[in-house]
Design a protein around this motif. Structure first.
Motif, PDB file in Angstrom:
ATOM      1  N   VAL A  73      29.241 -10.920  29.742  1.00 13.81           N
ATOM      2  CA  VAL A  73      30.091 -11.574  28.751  1.00 13.81           C
ATOM      3  C   VAL A  73      29.447 -11.508  27.369  1.00 13.81           C
ATOM      4  O   VAL A  73      30.098 -11.132  26.380  1.00 13.81           O
ATOM      5  CB  VAL A  73      30.358 -13.037  29.151  1.00 13.81           C
ATOM      6  N   LEU A  93      33.052 -28.929  24.265  1.00 14.58           N
ATOM      7  CA  LEU A  93      32.767 -28.118  25.447  1.00 14.58           C
ATOM      8  C   LEU A  93      31.262 -27.884  25.594  1.00 14.58           C
ATOM      9  O   LEU A  93      30.703 -27.982  26.689  1.00 14.58           O
ATOM     10  CB  LEU A  93      33.467 -26.761  25.341  1.00 14.58           C
ATOM     11  N   VAL A 129      44.930 -14.815  26.395  1.00 17.10           N
ATOM     12  CA  VAL A 129      43.465 -14.921  26.438  1.00 17.10           C
ATOM     13  C   VAL A 129      43.068 -16.370  26.718  1.00 17.10           C
ATOM     14  O   VAL A 129      42.219 -16.650  27.568  1.00 17.10           O
ATOM     15  CB  VAL A 129      42.844 -14.432  25.114  1.00 17.10           C
ATOM     16  N   LEU A 130      43.721 -17.248  26.016  1.00 10.62           N
ATOM     17  CA  LEU A 130      43.378 -18.665  26.175  1.00 10.62           C
ATOM     18  C   LEU A 130      43.701 -19.152  27.588  1.00 10.62           C
ATOM     19  O   LEU A 130      42.920 -19.863  28.219  1.00 10.62           O
ATOM     20  CB  LEU A 130      44.169 -19.462  25.140  1.00 10.62           C
ATOM     21  N   ALA A 174      41.229 -17.825  29.915  1.00 16.13           N
ATOM     22  CA  ALA A 174      39.963 -18.551  29.781  1.00 16.13           C
ATOM     23  C   ALA A 174      39.988 -19.803  30.647  1.00 16.13           C
ATOM     24  O   ALA A 174      39.038 -20.083  31.383  1.00 16.13           O
ATOM     25  CB  ALA A 174      39.716 -18.902  28.319  1.00 16.13           C
ATOM     26  N   ILE A 223      37.688 -20.648  33.842  1.00 19.92           N
ATOM     27  CA  ILE A 223      36.849 -21.845  33.900  1.00 19.92           C
ATOM     28  C   ILE A 223      37.157 -22.636  35.169  1.00 19.92           C
ATOM     29  O   ILE A 223      36.257 -23.076  35.883  1.00 19.92           O
ATOM     30  CB  ILE A 223      37.078 -22.695  32.637  1.00 19.92           C
ATOM     31  N   ILE A 251      24.506 -18.619  23.269  1.00 18.64           N
ATOM     32  CA  ILE A 251      25.901 -19.026  23.086  1.00 18.64           C
ATOM     33  C   ILE A 251      26.119 -19.546  21.676  1.00 18.64           C
ATOM     34  O   ILE A 251      27.103 -19.194  21.006  1.00 18.64           O
ATOM     35  CB  ILE A 251      26.283 -20.081  24.136  1.00 18.64           C
ATOM     36  N   ALA A 290      28.577 -18.074  18.756  1.00 20.87           N
ATOM     37  CA  ALA A 290      29.504 -18.910  17.973  1.00 20.87           C
ATOM     38  C   ALA A 290      29.283 -18.671  16.478  1.00 20.87           C
ATOM     39  O   ALA A 290      30.249 -18.521  15.713  1.00 20.87           O
ATOM     40  CB  ALA A 290      29.295 -20.379  18.321  1.00 20.87           C
ATOM     41  N   ILE A 293      40.861 -16.411  19.970  1.00 22.30           N
ATOM     42  CA  ILE A 293      40.259 -15.578  21.012  1.00 22.30           C
ATOM     43  C   ILE A 293      38.785 -15.929  21.179  1.00 22.30           C
ATOM     44  O   ILE A 293      38.294 -16.087  22.295  1.00 22.30           O
ATOM     45  CB  ILE A 293      40.475 -14.089  20.677  1.00 22.30           C
ATOM     46  N   PHE A 321      37.440 -18.674  20.631  1.00 23.97           N
ATOM     47  CA  PHE A 321      37.366 -19.970  21.305  1.00 23.97           C
ATOM     48  C   PHE A 321      37.447 -19.784  22.813  1.00 23.97           C
ATOM     49  O   PHE A 321      36.633 -20.325  23.571  1.00 23.97           O
ATOM     50  CB  PHE A 321      38.481 -20.879  20.794  1.00 23.97           C
ATOM     51  N   GLY A 322      38.426 -19.006  23.237  1.00 27.53           N
ATOM     52  CA  GLY A 322      38.549 -18.739  24.671  1.00 27.53           C
ATOM     53  C   GLY A 322      37.292 -18.102  25.226  1.00 27.53           C
ATOM     54  O   GLY A 322      36.796 -18.475  26.291  1.00 27.53           O
ATOM     55  N   MET A 323      36.771 -17.151  24.473  1.00 24.56           N
ATOM     56  CA  MET A 323      35.577 -16.444  24.931  1.00 24.56           C
ATOM     57  C   MET A 323      34.392 -17.405  25.023  1.00 24.56           C
ATOM     58  O   MET A 323      33.614 -17.357  25.975  1.00 24.56           O
ATOM     59  CB  MET A 323      35.234 -15.312  23.952  1.00 24.56           C
ATOM     60  N   THR A 324      34.254 -18.240  23.998  1.00 22.73           N
ATOM     61  CA  THR A 324      33.145 -19.183  24.022  1.00 22.73           C
ATOM     62  C   THR A 324      33.255 -20.095  25.235  1.00 22.73           C
ATOM     63  O   THR A 324      32.275 -20.349  25.935  1.00 22.73           O
ATOM     64  CB  THR A 324      33.127 -20.007  22.731  1.00 22.73           C
ATOM     65  N   ALA A 325      34.466 -20.577  25.467  1.00 21.69           N
ATOM     66  CA  ALA A 325      34.643 -21.465  26.617  1.00 21.69           C
ATOM     67  C   ALA A 325      34.217 -20.763  27.897  1.00 21.69           C
ATOM     68  O   ALA A 325      33.541 -21.343  28.751  1.00 21.69           O
ATOM     69  CB  ALA A 325      36.106 -21.914  26.703  1.00 21.69           C
ATOM     70  N   VAL A 326      34.581 -19.496  28.013  1.00 19.59           N
ATOM     71  CA  VAL A 326      34.240 -18.775  29.238  1.00 19.59           C
ATOM     72  C   VAL A 326      32.734 -18.539  29.333  1.00 19.59           C
ATOM     73  O   VAL A 326      32.131 -18.730  30.390  1.00 19.59           O
ATOM     74  CB  VAL A 326      35.022 -17.450  29.310  1.00 19.59           C
ATOM     75  N   VAL A 327      32.147 -18.145  28.210  1.00 22.00           N
ATOM     76  CA  VAL A 327      30.713 -17.860  28.305  1.00 22.00           C
ATOM     77  C   VAL A 327      29.950 -19.148  28.614  1.00 22.00           C
ATOM     78  O   VAL A 327      28.959 -19.135  29.352  1.00 22.00           O
ATOM     79  CB  VAL A 327      30.196 -17.151  27.034  1.00 22.00           C
ATOM     80  N   VAL A 328      30.443 -20.258  28.112  1.00 20.69           N
ATOM     81  CA  VAL A 328      29.793 -21.532  28.429  1.00 20.69           C
ATOM     82  C   VAL A 328      29.833 -21.787  29.931  1.00 20.69           C
ATOM     83  O   VAL A 328      28.814 -22.108  30.554  1.00 20.69           O
ATOM     84  CB  VAL A 328      30.465 -22.684  27.659  1.00 20.69           C
TER      85      VAL A 328
END
Ligand code: NA
Ligand code: NA
Lengths: 89, 523, 137, 954, 118, 167
Positions: free
Chosen positions: B163, D664, D752-753, D756, D760, E29, E33, E79, E81-88
């Protein structure tokens, strides 16, 4: 006259931002930093409202409103983290 | 107005949403809808391929806005080919996932699978540079989910790297797009082609930087050295069907390179001269070498196949980087071949992992696999294809690439690397294959007895899926002639982008009717 | 009218700015953690309040009027005590012994220091009362 | 029979044994035999025509653009080899039926054998050198399977790999050679290539092509120094050795040299290389063969030697040499296949192939003895047997060959080779069939059944027949030789006969036979000396080389891909800077065209804040909480900056995203260590700092030049500004672009969102269904402050939540015309719910929440998608918008746009995604043994008061 | 002003890259950001800077800021934001399942947690 | 029962009014359409969020609310100036910071929260914590040499009034 008042205000608020930032950096405790961030956000609200007067536009109202709202939320989140570790337990 | 061209995007998106919304509690229904959707995509893809096979360029103006102001989808031979390839791959992969039970080892496999398809297909079909970014992100984020599907420490650890690396790639993509827009004021690919060609010669630095940044973004996707590091561990750790689906993900990078560097920055464009002639081909050759060395150096079967992907991408890029019609045509053939071959290999890895005892994918002796003959046979076929040995498509692809590079001044290098790395691959595959399939323990009877009792019945569907892929490899081999003719025509279409540009830019969009909205003034 | 209005609005702006500055100054100047809390939560609030009033008056005098600044003001006034209380709790939690605080007149202890059984029991999620999406198929 | 069918029959037939084995071993073998017989018969139908000098062709296009076509032709050479392959194939199939034991999978064996057979027939009938390569490599592959047939034998596996690697290497080289050859000749068809001798030999690429092709031929035909794979291939079942490694496959290299003889031979290079290598191979093979104690190894090295002999003959480039080569190919195939089969019989019956453990079998196995003796004597070159005839021709040719200006070199070495050849042939007879009866492993070996001895007997009949009446073979040999020579040389005026008079060859032959006998007499001391001073085993060298290559590959692979993500990222950064920097330097940068905006003090203060916060964040990043606080500052400053730079939508979005991101990260930090330890050394930090500075400098410089330059042409956004209201019905152009002009981007973005959130959720589920679950549930309690859900916070939230929701609706509805929109609204609404969670706890709050988040996401995507699809029903493309103005009292005129439906999808997706993510974190945060609070406020005196009242009353 | 924006992009990028090169997932991470902040500002700047010219249509106003980069940035923000959430969550998964938040994966870091803790 | 229905539809009549007002402020207009739409939202949103506000308090003397607000506003302005002066001119060492424990007679959470908020907004004092049973409030005073005076002032000036309003 208002222009001068605005210039004064910009200077004062700009200074406030820097002061708050200073507190944020020196801490010493997390509580101080969170408080400083909260202050930064409130100062930013003042700044945006002042800019709205200066630019004679309503466009930035939502930005100010949102900063006020979100500043509060993030302050709560940071504080909760320090107090409870789990923000939404 | 034909809406078929957008179906490959909308169909999986709606199907995924439907699966999440309605049938997320029903495994069987998920499978039914997922498969039905995928088959429908296959049908549509075949239709698009057929429609474009006479050179027709299909245009779809989203929101009815004319290019370059709105986003358009464009299906020419190249897009349709990759769309069809993806759809053709998706069906056996999905069957495998169902047959092996992988889809139920974690949540939301089918939704993510459909979204992944949507991202890949959308990337192939879009005619807009920024929209390509969006679909890259769709396919990436779905791939993150699929890669760590069902969890496990290994997958998570590797997943983080995967990722993060791709986040860097996405960031670079945005830098590139920002620069492109700043230099040209447009995002539509056909419009970019025109505007880039019209840029003044005293202002080339920006667009040159944008061009190489784009190249690097796509090189990350295509796993070209030294931007390939994300791939081996990620593909090895991914669940078998996911890794198999990922076989086409690297091709998105190759596709984008072909598209951008024939349409927008064609090889004869003056202002982008000397950008990468000196290093792209060597990078591709080193990639090829490294991939093949990886095949030989790997300690596990999954790593071996992952490096085979790297090697195949090196081979593909070798052919692309000469930027001649013959090179592109050969690359297209090789892309089709290597996608199917690596997918088959990844699925086989999955079968071995599921059936072989002990350190299943290591080369240490283990009790013989149940049903080894068929698995070994499939592995043998796929390995032959991958190593580029006759009679399968890898050989034809290799010959095409060697033939295409014959006129290049660096031909000796290309040939030396291609041929010697083939040998390395042969050694690697034969070592792995004989260790996994031949070098079994003398089966001790007690163990066999318990295995016979304990072993779950080996499901047939995975083998059907793999057999399907192998059969497709055979078809690609047998029909190499017609395919090659088609790919040559595709390359010719790419190197004469006039019709593409005029179809995209000269088709009128909606007429603004509200202009006469007498009742309303703006304010 | 115009001159008076200008003076009025300017005054509001200046007052707001001064209070904002004082709030931040206090944040830096005051040396005790709890004391620092006082400056920005009040001076700051009033400072922004004044600026918002200025903006409102400005809009009513020179433009077609606007009252939504009230909303922000109200918002800040409602939320500031909560922020302050939480930050105070942080200070108490991290810096202050129970002994330093005056004992509560009736109860056992102050809530922040109440880390006993009751606090834990009443505050954490349980096994079976998770979210609404706990276990799909 | 069509040539296609002859080639295809074995391949098609390969499908049968696997099926027929279910009907029994006889059915299996019989079917295989019948398939081969059919092909053989089909081939024979063409004999008259070919003998009459006709060339039959069959053509089928495969990849015409490449010149790779399935073209076949049948001339004398092809016929000869095809007959050998199919004819000996018949005998081998019959033999193998009895050779294989019950444990062996006969179906598998015959399948591979037929695959091999087809590939061989393909090679010899092929008229297209690329197609030939296909068959060539197929023989390598099928022989790999055949050598490794006994999978449990490590020697089998290793031998198979070795054969594959060596011959595969040659095959790959040959690909290059053939492509060059075809390129020179202008066609890949042999029949065309063979007509271009002059053009080919004059080409500067002749030598590379020759070398590459010879590499292929030499490896296949086990020429020095690639000969070593052949003895190790003897781990294969004996029928395989007899078929592949004596009669057919190893002859493929010879076939190719013969096939290309007209265009490649006759040059200095060809002569020196081919003759030299052949000679060396012949001598070395013969010498080594003598000292091998394994029967099959002896035969294998003898094969190496004889292959060298034939190679040498082809190398001389004379017509007579070619004729001798052809004749010896025939003779060698007969006696060597017979010998292998007898070796197999001995192994089968006596249980060992070790010569030192064998002896005196002449009495026990008389039939085998006769067959083996005749074949051996032929190999030794004893008159009246066929081997004698071709050996005489070889010696004759050698006697006239001058290599390296020496007239003696070739004859002497040829004689030495022949001498050792005679010696090992005699040894095969003497040490196995004569002498004392050794333990012979199985006790009482005896002759096998008819099925097993008949096939070698057939061959020995040929050995004797040709030996006694060579004129029988002469027409065939002449026809084949003519095919080899093509137009390049005239047919030699020589005949196959036993007595040529007292020629030098006869003298050399006599020396060889006599010397051979003497060597055998002195064998014992010689063998001891050999054991001490013999050359190292080639296998050891080969293994060492392969081992080194593997070790090197492994080292390179594992060093490079050691999982050091930080290095991967560093390489990425450096590459980007280097490549982009190169592109920049080699291009032309224009002079600044725009005037800069003035720097006012306030933005300067903001900039200072941003930069200081960023730098301190980097400096203090190990304090993770502080890092997040500083991230909050950075985000805030960027939002304010966006607002200042006339981008209110961006300001709003950045702000709300930033807050949710921080939340988050805080949720994640709950489970992570709170400090990052100091691990990297100073040098490493310096390196990273330099890389980071370079990238930052690059990015900054790039954007600075962009900001100073102007657009080269008008941007497309002029159209958006022009048409946003007229065509999109909105005055907030950014929003109109998002939901209309580029709504498709937004469609992707919400997906994408949504993904995500699904990821998760799925990840959380995966974690919580694994070993992590127990660890999480039982993780130690930390020292936390009391009063998790403070009264003030809860009370304020009760009021704030409706207010914030109101703000969300407001932002949603006005988005089309003013800053705002579905995305920000979604975040605002999500934040309202987050506030509730933070106030009263997840368990309490979510317990009052009845809508499943998955559903919200799914609905969002569907709503957005269906809004887009709705346009189809009006004949418009996906996402085509429509809008109208309506007036319903008491409301003012208001606008409804389909884009709002789309924006609603966005809104739902955002809400669902954020909530599902939070939900997942909450699932993880659960602890065992701790019940959720029943109440929204921890400390609530009114509740206690009520309880007290209840108690008092109750 | 341009210099301020450019230097901000530069500083944010450098900071992001530096943090991305750290050894633990958390700073990485945070680094990504920061990088996304940087690239968002960059993308925004591709439309050039304007003060007090919002992209909202008003009567009588002719000068607007370029709305397109803003729309692009909005998409990019969402996008990321979504990526950050996933990487977290992936990083968290990695940490929880192996009790180690190193981002580098090397010999000896294999599946520690899962095997070690039943 | 219609009364029950009305209670369902308007779980928080005051909140509905407040939200309507907020809507008008947001839109920055008080036209009939705005008010109507605000009313709709003001009705719908409380229904959606009713579950999050259990045990709603009853305001017994609505008029006293206004009085209270005015007092607090006045206190905020006056005392802000005082605090500003303290902050700017008083040396840190001279400040007599003190904790003040205030026993509570109020029991309604809303009332206690308003009291605590008032204390924080009025200068010189910050509500910091509640006791573990909720019967006392911990207040920090910036410069209060006499903590008891602060306590008494708060109780008489604010708590008394809130008690009248809520309980
Ligand atoms: Na795998
Ligand atoms: Na990002």
């Amino acid at each position: 006259m208002i222009t001068y008042a605005l210039y004064f205000a910009f200077t004062a608020v700009g200074l406030s931002l820097l002061l708050a930032m200073w507190r944020l950096l020196i801490g010493p405790d997390v509580g101080d930093r969170v408080l400083a961030l909260d202050t930064l956000a409130i100062n930013a609200v003042a700044l945006i409202v002042l800019y709205g007067i200066y630019a004679q536009t309503q466009t930035y109202f939502e930005a100010a409103l949102l900063i006020a709202m979100l500043g509060f939320v993030s302050t709560v989140a940071y504080a909760r983290f320090v107090l409870r570790r789990d923000v939404i337990e | 107005m034909s809406h078929w061209i957008i179906a490959p995007v909308i169909l999986p998106a709606m199907m995924a949403a439907f699966i999440v919304l309605v049938v997320r509690f029903h495994p069987l229904l998920q499978r039914v809808f997922s498969l039905a959707g995928t088959l429908a995509i296959l049908a549509v893809a075949a239709g698009l391929y057929w429609q474009t096979s006479d050179g027709t360029i299909l245009l779809y103006q989203l929101g009815d806005w004319a290019a370059p102001f709105g986003i358009v989808l464009v299906a020419d031979r190249l897009s349709a080919l990759f769309v069809l390839l993806t759809a053709v791959l998706a069906v056996p992969v999905l069957l495998y996932a169902m047959g092996s039970g992988w889809d139920m080892r974690g949540r939301h496999f089918h939704a993510l699978f459909q979204f992944q398809l949507m991202g890949i297909l959308g990337a192939f079909l879009t005619g807009d540079a920024f929209n390509l970014f969006v679909f890259f992100e769709v396919l990436l984020i779905a791939s993150y989910g699929l890669m760590i599907h069902s969890g496990g420490a290994r997958r998570f650890r590797v997943g983080v790297q995967y990722v993060v690396y791709n986040l860097l790639g996405s960031t670079l993509f945005l830098f590139a797009l920002g620069t492109i827009y700043a230099e040209t004021g447009t995002l539509n690919m056909a419009d970019l082609a025109q505007r880039v060609a019209a840029l003044p010669v005293d202002d080339t630095a920006g667009v040159r930087v944008a061009a190489v940044m784009l190249l690097m973004v796509f090189a990350v996707k295509a796993a070209i050295l030294p931007l390939h590091f994300w791939l081996p561990a990620a593909y090895a750790a991914a669940p078998a069907p996911v890794a198999a689906l990922f076989a086409v993900m690297t091709k998105v990078g190759a596709y984008a390179i072909i598209r951008f560097f024939t349409l927008i920055f064609p090889p004869d464009l003056a202002i982008t001269q000397g950008l990468f002639d000196s290093w792209l081909l060597p990078a591709a050759l080193v990639t090829l070498t490294l991939g093949m060395l990886g095949i030989l150096g790997a300690r596990r079967l999954d790593a071996l196949v992952a490096f085979a992907v790297v090697g195949s991408m090196g081979m593909l890029m070798t052919s692309i980087s000469v930027f001649t019609p013959a090179g592109i045509a050969a690359a297209l053939y090789y892309a089709v071949h290597s996608t199917l071959a690596t997918a088959a290999l990844f699925l086989l890895v999955g079968v071995v992992e599921d059936r072989r005892a002990g350190n299943a994918l290591g080369y240490d002796p283990a009790p013989p696999l149940p049903g080894a003959a068929l698995v070994a046979g499939f592995f043998f076929a796929a390995a032959i294809a991958m190593a580029g040995l006759p009679p399968l498509s890898g050989f034809v692809g290799k010959l095409l690439i060697l033939d295409a590079t014959m006129a290049d001044p660096r031909m000796a290098w290309v040939w030396a690397v291609v041929l010697s790395t083939s040998l390395i691959a042969v050694i690697g595959f034969s070592r792995a294959g004989s260790a996994i399939f031949w070098k079994a323990h003398a089966p001790d009877t007690a163990a066999v007895a318990t295995m016979a009792e304990d072993a779950p019945p080996t499901p047939a569907l995975p083998m059907v899926a793999i057999g399907g892929l192998i059969a497709m490899l055979a078809l690609v081999t047998v029909f190499a002639g017609p395919l090659q003719r088609n790919f040559a025509a595709t390359a010719a279409q790419l190197f004469a982008p006039g019709p593409y540009i005029s179809v995209v830019l000269d088709t009128p969009g909606r007429t603004i009717t509200h202009d006469a909205d007498s009742e309303e003034e703006a304010h | 009218m115009s001159a008076a209005a200008e003076i009025f609005v300017s005054a509001l702006i200046v007052i707001g700015a001064v209070f904002t500055l004082v709030g931040s100054w206090g944040l830096v100047k005051l040396d005790a953690p709890m004391s620092r809390l006082h400056a920005p939560t009040k001076a700051g609030t009033l400072g922004v309040g004044s600026v918002l009033m200025a903006s409102m008056c400005y809009a009513f005098i020179w433009r077609d009027g606007s009252a939504h600044e009230l909303l922000i003001t109200a918002f800040l006034f409602v939320t500031a005590p909560v922020s302050a209380m939480l930050i105070a709790k942080v200070a108490i939690f991290r810096r202050t012994n129970v002994q330093e605080l005056p004992p509560p007149p009736t109860d056992t202890t102050w809530a922040t220091h109440d880390t006993g059984e009751r606090a834990i029991k009443s505050s954490s999620a349980s096994e079976n009362r998770g979210g609404n999406t706990a276990t799909p198929g | 029979m069509s040539l296609f069918l002859i080639v295809a029959l074995p391949f098609l037939g390969a499908l049968l044994p696997g099926l027929m084995i279910r009907a029994g071993r006889n059915a299996c073998g019989g079917t295989t035999f019948f398939v081969t017989l059919t092909a053989f018969a089909g081939l024979m139908t063409h004999v008259p025509a070919v003998m009459a000098g006709e060339v039959l062709t069959a053509r089928l296009d495969w990849v015409p653009a490449l010149g790779l076509n399935a073209n076949f032709f049948l001339d004398g050479l092809g016929l000869f080899f095809a007959s050998l392959i199919l004819g000996i194939g018949l005998l081998i199939i019959a033999y193998a039926r009895f050779y294989l034991s019950r444990e062996d999978d006969m179906g598998e064996f015959y399948t591979y054998l037929l695959l091999f057979q087809g590939a061989m027939v393909g090679i010899v009938l092929c008229d297209n050198i690329l197609m030939l390569l296909v068959f060539w490599e197929l023989t390598s592959l099928s022989s790999f399977l055949l050598i490794g047939y006994w999978k449990h034998l490590p020697e089998g596996r290793q031998g198979a790999r070795m054969a594959l690697i060596v011959t595969g290497m040659g095959g790959l080289a040959m690909i290059g050679g053939m492509l060059i050859l075809g390129d020179i000749a202008g066609s890949y068809d042999l029949s065309v290539i063979l007509e271009h001798r002059d053009r080919i030999q004059a080409s500067p690429y002749y030598l590379p092509a020759l070398l590459l092709i010879l590499l292929g031929a030499f490896t296949k035909s086990a020429q020095f120094p690639f000969h070593f794979w052949l003895p190790h291939a003897m781990a294969a079942p004996t029928p395989v050795s007899a078929y592949l490694h004596s009669a057919t496959m190893v002859k493929a290299g010879l076939f190719l040299m013969a096939r290309l003889w007209p265009v490649l031979s006759g040059t200095e290079a060809w002569f020196i290389i081919v003759t030299g290598i052949g000679l060396v191979t012949m001598v070395i093979g013969a010498v080594v063969a003598l000292f091998k104690n394994d029967l099959k190894a002896l035969l294998a090295f003898s094969t190496v030697s004889h292959l060298g002999l034939i190679t040498m003959l082809l190398g001389t480039g004379t017509a007579f040499g070619a004729m001798a080569a052809v004749f010896h190919i025939l003779n060698h195939a007969c006696f060597k296949a017979a010998l292998f089969m007898t070796a197999g019989i001995i192994d089968h019956e006596a249980g060992t192939r070790d010569i030192t453990r064998l002896g005196g079998l002449r009495r026990l196995m008389p039939v085998t003895f006769v067959i083996a003796a005749l074949a051996s004597l032929s190999m030794a070159g004893i008159p009246l047997l066929n081997g004698f005839l071709s050996k005489e021709m070889m010696l004759e040719e050698a006697a006239h060959t001058v290599l390296f200006n020496s007239a003696l070199l070739v004859p002497v070495l040829a004689t030495v080779g022949a001498l050792f050849s005679a010696a090992y042939s005699f040894r095969y007879i003497a040490h196995v069939f004569f002498g004392s009866q050794q333990d012979n492993a199985n006790g009482q070996p005896h002759d096998p059944g008819f099925g097993m001895w008949a096939p070698p007997a057939v061959l020995v009949v040929l050995v004797v027949a040709i030996g006694v009446a060579p004129f029988l073979a002469e027409p065939l040999v002449r026809t084949v030789t003519a095919a080899v020579l093509g137009d390049a040389a005239a047919m030699p005026d020589a005949h196959l006969k036993i007595w040529h008079g007292l020629t030098p060859a006869l003298t050399m032959s006599a020396i060889a036979v006599t010397g051979g006998m003497l060597l055998l007499i002195a064998f014992a001391p010689l063998a001891r000396a050999w054991a001490v001073a013999g050359p190292p085993a080639a296998k050891a060298i080969f293994d060492a080389i392969i081992g080194a290559i593997i070790a090197l590959s492994r080292t390179i692979t594992e060093r490079l891909h050691d999982g050091a993500m930080t290095r991967y990222a560093a390489i990425f950064s450096v590459t980007v800077v280097a490549v982009a920097g190169h592109a920049w330097i080699t291009g032309n940068a224009p002079a600044p065209a725009r005037e800069m905006l003035p720097v006012e003090p306030l933005p300067l203060a903001g900039w200072l804040l941003l930069v200081v916060a960023t730098l301190v964040l980097v400096w203090q990043h190990r304090n993770r909480f502080l890092a997040l606080v500083l991230m909050g500052v950075v985000g805030l400053m960027i939002s304010v900056g966006f607002a200042y730079l006339s981008a209110p939508d961006l300001a709003l979005t950045q702000l709300s995203v930033e807050v949710v991101t921080v939340i988050l990260l805080l949720l994640a930090l709950n489970f992570l260590p709170r400090e990052t330890p100091m691990e990297s050394a100073g040098g490493r930090r310096l390196r990273d700092g330099i890389i980071a500075a370079a990238v930052g400098l690059g990015a900054g410089a790039l954007v600075y030049t962009i900001l100073l330059g102007d657009f080269a042409a008008q941007t497309i956004s002029a159209y958006h500004l022009e048409n946003a209201y007229k065509g999109g019905g909105g005055t907030n152009v950014v929003n109109v672009i998002l939901v209309d002009f580029r709504g498709y981007d937004t469609f992707g973005e919400i997906i994408v969102l949504g993904i995500a959130a699904l990821v998760i959720y799925a990840t959380t589920e995966a974690l919580l269904s694994g070993p992590v679950r127990a660890r999480l549930l039982n993780r130690p309690l930390e020292n936390v402050a009391g009063d998790a859900h403070p009264m003030m916070m809860v009370v304020v939230t009760r009021l704030m939540m409706p207010l914030v929701l109101m703000v969300g609706v407001y932002i949603f509805l006005r988005g089309h015309n003013e800053p705002g929109g579905g995305f920000i609204a979604g975040l605002v609404v999500a934040i309202a719910v987050v506030m509730q969670y933070m106030a009263s706890g997840y368990a309490w709050a979510s317990g009052r929440q009845r809508v499943p988040y998955h559903g919200i996401i799914g609905t969002g995507v569907l709503v957005a998608g269906l809004t887009g699809i709705g346009a189809w029903f009006f004949g418009a493309p996906f996402l085509t918008s429509a809008f109208g103005y309506f007036r319903i009292p008491p409301f003012e005129k208001f606008e409804l746009a389909t884009a709002m439906g789309f924006d609603l999808g966005v809104f739902l997706c955002v809400v669902g995604a954020v909530m599902l993510s939070l939900d997942s974190f909450a699932q993880m945060a659960r602890r065992s043994g701790i019940a959720a609070s029943e109440y929204d406020i921890d400390i609530d005196p009114s509740r206690d008061h009520a309880l007290d009242t209840d108690k008092a009353e109750g | 002003m341009e210099l301020l924006v450019a230097s901000s992009v530069g500083v944010l990028t450098a900071a992001g890259i530096y943090l991305v090169l750290r050894l633990r997932t958390f700073p990485v991470i945070v680094g990504t950001a920061l990088l996304s902040y940087a690239v968002n500002v960059f993308l925004f700047a591709s439309g050039r800077l304007a003060v007090n010219q919002p992209p909202v249509l008003r009567d009588g106003v002719t000068a607007y800021t370029d709305p397109l980069p803003q729309a692009l940035v909005l998409t990019a923000i969402v996008i990321s934001f979504g990526m950050t959430a996933v990487v977290v969550i992936v990083a968290l998964g990695a940490y929880l399942s192996s009790q180690d938040d190193h981002i580098d994966d090397g010999p000896g870091r294999d599946d520690v947690g899962e095997e070690a803790q039943p | 029962m219609p009364r029950k229905l009305i209670w369902r539809l308007f779980p928080h009549p005051l909140l509905t009014l407040l939200l309507t007002l907020v809507w008008c402020l947001l839109v920055n207009g008080f036209s009939s359409g705005t008010v109507a739409f605000g009313l709709i939202l003001g009705t719908v949103i409380p229904i959606l969020t009713a579950a999050y506000w259990p045990r709603r308090p009853v305001i017994r003397k609505p008029l006293r609310v206004l009085e209270y607000i005015l007092i607090v506003l006045w206190d905020i302005i006056v005392a802000n100036v005082q605090v500003a002066i303290i902050v700017v001119f008083k040396r840190n060492a001279d400040m007599a910071s003190n904790w003040v424990a205030i026993p509570l007679e109020l029991r309604t959470p809303e009332a206690i929260a308003i009291l605590a908020g008032t204390i924080t907004l009025t200068p010189g004092t910050v509500s910091a914590d509640l006791s573990d049973e909720g019967h006392a409030l911990l207040v920090h005073a910036l410069d209060a040499p006499d903590p008891d005076a602060v306590r008494d002032a708060i109780k008489s000036r604010y708590e008394r009034r809130l008690k009248e309003i809520f309980e």
